[in-house]
Design an enzyme around this catalytic site. Structure first.
Site, short mmCIF file in Angstrom:
data_model
loop_
_atom_site.label_atom_id
_atom_site.label_comp_id
_atom_site.label_asym_id
_atom_site.label_seq_id
_atom_site.Cartn_x
_atom_site.Cartn_y
_atom_site.Cartn_z
N GLU B 138 -30.89 -14.28 -9.60
CA GLU B 138 -32.13 -14.06 -10.35
C GLU B 138 -33.32 -14.81 -9.76
O GLU B 138 -34.45 -14.33 -9.86
CB GLU B 138 -31.93 -14.39 -11.83
CG GLU B 138 -31.59 -15.82 -12.16
CD GLU B 138 -31.59 -16.04 -13.67
OE1 GLU B 138 -32.67 -15.92 -14.27
OE2 GLU B 138 -30.51 -16.30 -14.25
N SER B 192 -35.76 -16.99 -21.98
CA SER B 192 -35.09 -17.60 -23.14
C SER B 192 -35.08 -19.11 -22.96
O SER B 192 -35.38 -19.87 -23.86
CB SER B 192 -33.66 -17.10 -23.24
OG SER B 192 -33.63 -15.70 -23.21
N SER B 195 -36.70 -22.22 -16.20
CA SER B 195 -36.32 -22.75 -14.89
C SER B 195 -37.58 -23.15 -14.16
O SER B 195 -38.59 -22.44 -14.23
CB SER B 195 -35.58 -21.70 -14.06
OG SER B 195 -34.21 -21.71 -14.38
N ARG B 207 -34.41 -25.16 -7.16
CA ARG B 207 -34.59 -25.28 -8.60
C ARG B 207 -34.70 -26.77 -8.90
O ARG B 207 -33.77 -27.52 -8.68
CB ARG B 207 -33.41 -24.67 -9.34
CG ARG B 207 -33.58 -24.67 -10.86
CD ARG B 207 -32.36 -24.01 -11.52
NE ARG B 207 -32.51 -23.82 -12.95
CZ ARG B 207 -32.20 -24.72 -13.87
NH1 ARG B 207 -31.75 -25.90 -13.51
NH2 ARG B 207 -32.35 -24.46 -15.16
#
Lengths: 783, 373
Positions: B138, B192, B195, B207
């Site tokens: 993703e 939701s 990140s 990340r």
């Protein structure tokens, strides 16, 4: 009236609280001498601080004037009980609901009229300003909240050993106390009150709020109250501890069906807090929502704390504020969060007296002219409640009445306490040999042992004050208090930091002092000193008749045999009580034959053949036979060898340990019969100093500053520690930077068993620090 | 001509991002279909195209964001319109069912999917609809899609915007801008959960961290607190509420500014702090609660993002994700928070296609890898 904790409803809600009856004289103690009030009013708890002077009895010894005829008594010295005034800090914590009742009580009992001002801090200070001024007739002087917090934090970190701890929910002992760092700065303080403040503290006066967050304890409470209709903060925490957050939170596995492997995010990780509750067709339990909320807030705070710790390169992070305040649930979630976000690089640290920081700081601000920071202070175990005393999680039944009052008392020590300069590494020094918080078996034994000995202690306390009829009553109060402490420690061994034999002994001394039994052994010590002195010359004479080799061994045996005389050890006090004639010679026969349990006598003997030590520091133990027939001849020999001797004895009484006051008199008397001792005193080669302690044990990191200076000036190169309390319960593993000699007889069969020996086994531990070869290569016999 | 077309993947071209709350679907509608193609085109394919392009709502919960459509876009040598469609992840079983009913598997297309759902629903696609998913990471898709959309621009207008005068509600205005030299950027993706990525080039990123306090938290809490059911409803309420009835401000505690630490009286000291008091709980409205929830979550994300930007030494902070959809309260608040707390050092940037970049990235993967059988 559980709801009275609100700030903004103060006027309407606490009129009813008068119905609550307090046992206030047990809580607001010494009000008649109280001055310098400070108050910290938080969202739900009020913390009151004041300074009092405590009149308490101390046993003094005074030499009779032997030149005058009136000294008809054959006693060696006179014991008198005197009143002494010492300074004490009182800190009391109670729910805001009681504030009016408490203020009334204080007003009624306050005698000192010099007090004009009360220092105030905390979010509630301005709301209660008018009430305080009206009730007490004092001017409220507001102090900055954060400044107070930091001042208080510095104070407890400096003065209270085992103040900080790491929390580990699933470990054998949940609380792992940290040894006090000699240097407490820099550190990060994360204060989680209604909101969160993150403060970097660099020195006593330099600190900066580097960040914060509005998501804090108030969010948990407010949002929690909305979601669960539960009003109280503690109840919310209890709900949370029973809940399952996975019913409410969206986890990584809810999105991925498993873990998100490429990022190393495990399936159980929370991806979205409350992510599952975005639906109208499901009901969620209060418990589950509270738990989810708790995780959300704890994780968020932990994450921010880590980001700030990283940015400022700080590894010591203390957490405080009402969100934390002794709640295992939040300490656990914060610890978990910190471990997660820093992968263990940063430890979450908590403070035992965290709830008092603001009050302590405000008090210190107001007491600046008394220079409280100039002194060392010690936690009074008798007057302090201990960690978790009122925690609802630990003890929900105790919430009623006085259980909601928590106290901390600190005594001003008459001296500044510092490290022994001869410690190899002060930052890693741990005085105690066994941590009873972690060792459950040992804990059980010692708690039993102290409880079992209580009858004897009470009896002796009464006997020490024959002309005081109320002594029996006071002794019963002592019994009650100490037994209660032991019971508390059985359930909460972490109450006063790491539980150790030392802390159990110290607690007993504090409780005895509390009920004005300053020195239950004073008469016994006097009698024994008397008796032993009569034997001194004979003992020295018989030693002098021995060859040099024989004498060295006999001296060591003498110290060891003398050490058998110990009222602090149960096995011996039984014998002593049944057979008061128990003699020195008998004690020698009782001793284990060589090889001893720990036996480095041969190395010591070899060392003695070498050049004399420059100066020996001798931490002595018991009165009577021990000091007079055991230690003094040994000291005499050292002096004869050309070694200076510093005799360190307790500043205040503990069991039958010889105090500095007594030792002064004893030494004078011995000097009168012994030219070597006399010359030593005259030429200043024999010095008596106070250790700064009133404990049967020895903490080498908290010694009288004067002693430290003497040790330094005299270039001390030998430290001798004698007795079970000082050389086995404590300092058994202490590493010194010079030669050391630890001598003790094990007078407790359980301990002997543990160490692999038996009753009256001998520990003779002579150690030379690595890198310092002992000087016995220099051959030659002393003359 | 056949040679070229053979290299292209077969229609239909979809990219899908299955998140925790929403499924984002992008559909490329070719507008350069030749008569020959039209003849060859199976009925099935035509019906899909017609269904998607002639409707703006699908079933009860599917929505096409018409205003986001990218028109006359050239992708992989074809010209067409890119459509942006979303529906709740909860409707995923029905979507798969529809794939089976429409016999999607006969079309021989590859379904490129990203987001956690690509993994979670892979088996369902296979067993229920005989469809094989090409699963994509993703974050890879997010960055690729974002850079692509920015490059092609939003029908001639810049994709990117910021707020001028973020600290002044009166003169705060949305300003378009270009994302030239986008690297390094801190990319904050608010779905939701959240990140946060430090992006140094199209293929070089990490990340930095994430937080579970994201869009799902806003909606989840709003549902519990107000009984609302949808994001739109929640935002609608939030737009009418006043969070200062719910939050405790610095001035509520100190009576004014907390000068010792330079905190303004109007700053939030404790989110939901007033709710500790029963009277206040009884006196607030659902709208106030929704607003407070929104402000709390938004400020927190801003705060973490700012700390990351400082720690990573990146000045450009780009916020994306569907939490920002129709959510000017949050975008303005983020812009303000970045500017205020960094004393103007950091600038918050936003993108018009907020939550669709992952799906676009997935589509691009299709165009890169698939070959006509």
């Amino acid at each position: 009236m559980a709801e009275c904790v609100r700030l903004d409803s103060s006027t309407s809600s606490h009129t009813m609280d008068k119905s609550i009856t307090l046992p206030p004289d047990e809580i607001f103690r010494n009000l008649e001498n109280a001055k310098r009030f400070a108050i910290d009013i938080g969202g739900s708890l009020t913390k009151l601080a004041y300074y009092s002077t405590v009149q308490h009895k101390v046993a003094k010894v005074r030499s009779f004037d032997h030149n005058t005829k009136e000294a008809a008594s054959d006693k060696l010295y006179e014991i008198s009980v005197q009143e002494e005034v010492t300074a004490r800090l009182h800190f009391i914590k109670f729910e805001n609901a009681y504030i009016e009742t408490c203020l009334d009580f204080i007003k009624d009992h306050l005698v000192n009229t010099d007090t004009k001002v009360i220092k105030a801090t905390g979010g509630g200070a301005h709301k209660f300003k008018e009430l305080i001024e009206r009730k007490l007739g004092l001017n409220v002087d507001k102090e900055d909240e954060m400044t107070c917090l930091i001042k208080g934090c510095n104070f407890v970190l400096k003065n209270i050993p085992h103040e900080a701890f790491v929390y580990a929910k699933h470990a054998d002992s949940e609380f792992r106390f940290q040894t006090t760092y000699p240097e407490i700065f820099p550190y990060l303080l994360v204060n989680i009150g209604s909101g969160v403040s993150i403060v970097k503290v660099e020195s006593e006066d330099k600190f900066e709020r580097i960040g914060g967050s509005s998501i804090g304890g108030g969010t948990f409470w407010g949002l929690g109250a909305l979601l669960t209709k539960t009003k109280r903060f503690d109840e919310l925490l209890q709900l949370a501890s029973r809940g399952q957050h996975t019913n409410v939170d969206m986890l990584v596995k809810d999105i991925y069906g498993g873990s998100y492997g490429s990022l190393g995010l495990t399936g159980d990780l929370i991806a979205s807090s409350f992510g599952k509750s975005a639906t109208a067709d499901k009901e969620f339990s209060k418990e589950d929502m509270a738990k989810s909320l708790l995780h959300m807030i704890s994780n968020d705070i932990g994450q921010l704390a880590c980001l700030y710790a990283k940015l400022h390169n700080l590894s010591r992070v203390y957490f405080g504020g009402f969100f934390i305040r002794g709640h295992p649930v939040t300490m656990h979630t914060i610890t978990y969060s910190i471990n997660f976000f820093t992968k263990g690089e940063v430890q979450a640290l908590f403070l035992r007296h965290e709830g008092y920081l603001g009050a302590i700081g405000a008090f210190l601000k107001g007491a600046e002219e008394d220079n409280p920071n100039q002194y060392s202070w010690g936690e009074n175990y008798a007057g302090s409640s201990g960690l978790m005393s009122v925690s609802p999680d630990m003890n929900p039944m105790q919430r009623a009445r006085s259980g909601t009052f928590d106290m901390l008392e600190m005594d001003r020590l008459e001296r500044q306490l510092v490290n022994l300069p001869l410690l190899q590494d002060a930052s890693s020094y741990i005085p105690d040999t066994v941590d009873l918080t972690e060792d459950a078996l040992a804990r059980e034994y010692w708690l039993y042992c102290f409880e079992d000995a209580l009858d004897g202690v009470v009896k002796r306390a009464v006997a020490s004050q024959p002309d005081m009829p109320e002594a029996a009553e006071r002794a019963e109060k002592f019994r009650h208090k100490y037994r209660h402490k032991l019971q508390t420690l059985r359930h909460q061994p972490f109450a006063y930091g790491s539980l150790t034999v030392r802390s159990l002994l110290d607690t007993r001394e504090h409780c005895l002092n509390e009920f004005n039994f300053p020195d239950p052994y004073s008469k016994i010590k006097q009698r024994e000193n008397d008796g032993a002195l009569k034997y001194y010359q004979k003992a020295v004479k018989s030693l002098d008749e021995l060859s040099w080799e024989e004498r060295q061994f006999a001296l060591v045996r003498g110290v060891l045999a003398g050490n058998v005389f110990d009222w602090g050890a149960k096995a011996v006090s039984d014998v002593l009580e049944s057979d008061p004639e128990f003699g020195f010679e008998q004690a020698k026969r009782q001793l284990e034959e060589r090889p001893w349990l720990i036996d480095s006598y041969d190395q010591w003997f070899e060392r003695l053949k070498g050049p004399p030590h420059k100066c020996a520091l001798f931490f002595v133990d018991n009165s009577g036979v021990d000091i007079i027939l055991g230690v003094m001849p040994f000291v005499r020999e050292l002096l004869s060898r050309g070694t200076e001797v510093v005799l360190a004895s307790n500043s205040g009484p503990a069991l039958n340990d010889v105090t500095n006051g007594e030792l002064q008199i004893l030494t004078e008397r011995i000097a009168a019969m012994d030219s070597v001792i006399q010359a030593g005193l005259r030429e200043d080669r024999l010095t008596l100093v106070q250790s700064g302690s009133s404990s049967p044990c020895l903490d080498l990191s908290r010694l009288d500053k004067v002693l430290a200076n003497v040790v330094r000036e005299r270039k001390t190169d030998l430290v001798i520690i004698e007795g079970m309390g000082r050389a086995i319960h404590t300092n058994y593993y202490a590493m010194l930077s010079c030669e050391s000699l630890k001598m003790a007889v094990i007078k407790n069969s359980w301990l002997a068993d543990r160490l692999g020996g038996k009753l009256f086994s001998v520990v003779f531990k002579y150690e030379v620090p690595p890198g310092k070869p002992s000087q016995n290569s220099v051959a030659g016999m002393p003359s | 001509m056949r040679l070229i077309s053979e290299k292209k993947p077969a229609f239909p071209w979809f990219g899908m991002d299955i998140g925790g709350t929403l499924v984002k679907l992008v559909y490329f509608e070719p507008v350069d279909i030749t008569a020959e193609e039209e003849q060859e085109e199976v009925e099935n394919l035509k019906s899909i195209r017609r269904y998607l392009t002639s409707n703006v709502a699908y079933g009860k919960t599917g929505v096409r964001d018409v205003h986001l459509e990218l028109r006359n876009l050239t992708m992989c040598g074809r010209t067409g319109n890119l459509h942006f469609i979303r529906f709740p992840t909860q409707a995923m079983p029905r979507f798969i069912q529809m794939g089976r009913d429409k016999n999607f598997s006969s079309l021989h297309t590859t379904l490129c999917a990203t987001g956690g759902g690509a993994y979670k629903f892979e088996n369902d696609f296979r067993t229920m609809a005989d469809l094989e998913l090409l699963k994509l990471d993703e974050l890879d898709c997010l960055i690729r899609g974002l850079l692509f959309v920015d490059r092609v621009s939003f029908n001639g207008h810049p994709e990117c915007y910021y707020f001028q005068n973020p600290s002044d509600t009166q003169s705060c205005v949305k300003k378009p801008c270009t994302l030239d030299n986008p690297f390094p950027m801190l990319l904050v993706n608010i779905g939701s959960g959240v990140s946060i990525l430090a992006v140094y080039s199209e293929n070089n990123y990490k990340r930095v961290t994430g937080t579970s306090l994201g869009g799902g938290t806003f909606l989840g809490l709003c549902c519990l607190l107000t009984g609302c059911e949808t994001f739109e409803e929640a935002l609608e309420m939030a737009s009418k509420g006043d969070s200062t009835n719910v939050d405790k401000l610095v001035k509520d505690i100190y009576g004014g500014d907390y000068e010792r630490f330079g905190l303004q009286g109007s700053a939030v000291a404790s989110s939901f702090g007033h709710m500790m008091s029963k009277e206040k709980r009884d006196s607030i409205s659902k709208e106030d609660l929704a607003r407070a929830t929104l402000v709390t979550i938004t400020n927190n994300i801003g705060s973490i993002a700012r700390m990351c930007a400082v720690n990573e030494k990146i000045e450009r902070v780009v916020f994306v994700g569907n939490f920002l959809r129709i959510n000017t309260v949050s975008t303005k608040l983020l812009a303000y928070a970045m500017d205020f707390w960094s004393k103007g050092q950091l600038r918050a940037l936003f993108l018009e296609h907020e939550g669709y970049f992952g799906a676009v990235g997935a589509l691009m993967e299709l165009l890169k890898t698939t070959e006509d059988p």
